[in-house]
Design a protein around this motif. Sequence first.
Motif, PDB file in Angstrom:
ATOM      1  N   ARG A  96      -0.985  38.416  16.217  1.00  0.00           N
ATOM      2  CA  ARG A  96      -0.829  37.767  17.180  1.00  0.00           C
ATOM      3  C   ARG A  96      -0.181  36.215  17.097  1.00  0.00           C
ATOM      4  O   ARG A  96       0.443  35.587  18.056  1.00  0.00           O
ATOM      5  N   THR A  97      -0.160  35.731  15.698  1.00  0.00           N
ATOM      6  CA  THR A  97       0.346  34.335  15.589  1.00  0.00           C
ATOM      7  C   THR A  97       1.682  34.492  15.931  1.00  0.00           C
ATOM      8  O   THR A  97       2.451  33.740  16.392  1.00  0.00           O
ATOM      9  N   GLN A  98       2.627  35.528  15.234  1.00  0.00           N
ATOM     10  CA  GLN A  98       3.997  35.815  15.571  1.00  0.00           C
ATOM     11  C   GLN A  98       4.264  36.063  16.879  1.00  0.00           C
ATOM     12  O   GLN A  98       5.359  35.369  17.372  1.00  0.00           O
ATOM     13  N   LEU A  99       3.345  36.674  17.726  1.00  0.00           N
ATOM     14  CA  LEU A  99       3.723  36.813  18.999  1.00  0.00           C
ATOM     15  C   LEU A  99       3.586  35.371  19.830  1.00  0.00           C
ATOM     16  O   LEU A  99       4.548  35.299  20.680  1.00  0.00           O
ATOM     17  N   ALA A 100       2.692  34.652  19.541  1.00  0.00           N
ATOM     18  CA  ALA A 100       2.688  33.455  20.004  1.00  0.00           C
ATOM     19  C   ALA A 100       3.748  32.482  19.800  1.00  0.00           C
ATOM     20  O   ALA A 100       4.374  31.881  20.724  1.00  0.00           O
ATOM     21  N   ILE A 101       4.344  32.710  18.505  1.00  0.00           N
ATOM     22  CA  ILE A 101       5.493  31.985  18.224  1.00  0.00           C
ATOM     23  C   ILE A 101       6.752  32.387  18.933  1.00  0.00           C
ATOM     24  O   ILE A 101       7.416  31.633  19.459  1.00  0.00           O
ATOM     25  N   LEU A 102       6.885  33.854  19.391  1.00  0.00           N
ATOM     26  CA  LEU A 102       8.053  34.209  19.821  1.00  0.00           C
ATOM     27  C   LEU A 102       7.966  33.730  21.388  1.00  0.00           C
ATOM     28  O   LEU A 102       8.783  33.503  22.119  1.00  0.00           O
TER      29      LEU A 102
END
Length: 211
Positions: free
Chosen positions: A199-205
């Motif tokens: 989810r952190t990578q998703l938030a960054i994207l």
Amino acid sequence: MIKVAIVDDQKLIRNGLVMMVNLQSDMQVVWTADHGKEALLKVASSQPDIILMDIRMPEMNGVEATALIKKDYPETKVLVLTTFNEDDYIFETLKAGASGYLLKDVPPEELLDGIRKAIKGGTVIEPNVASKMVKNLSRIDENTQNEIRMKLTPREFEIAKMISEGLSNKEISELLFLSEGTVKNHLTNVLEKLKLRDRTQLAILMLKNQM
């Protein structure tokens, strides 16, 4: 009881954080470390629920330490404490699996709320730093924006947007009147479609593309 570890090379900051955390009825500091290398040794013998991680430290910085800790102890949350002049480090640490980042001068109640939020699976994003990071990232690619929208259903996109705003699965389920299991299934689909790890990578994207 939330087991907290603190990694910072400044003794004054470490001691202040220890006092603040230990005053909470639901938290306890289990250990502190001067740098990333020491943190790796200590986490092996006593695994905390969450680590408050500085970025710039001797021996091993927060980026390297976060990547190694998340690799061996994926369930341990890492919350970065940083300053404005470390944008590149923040981005790399988040990619390594950190649950979010806050400024070192954040009000105590916000830091404590951030710890609790990260433990529940939320992404803790300091608004001022997020805005500054987005401005310093490369120009927004409209093709990427369109690709994200095409790959996701309207509901999946809505949930992805909420995750980029730092909401936990429980908070999203309450806002959308869905079960937590349904939200988790949507999130799993989103990560698979966008080829992301968490989810952190998703938030960054989502932040990077101003979605």
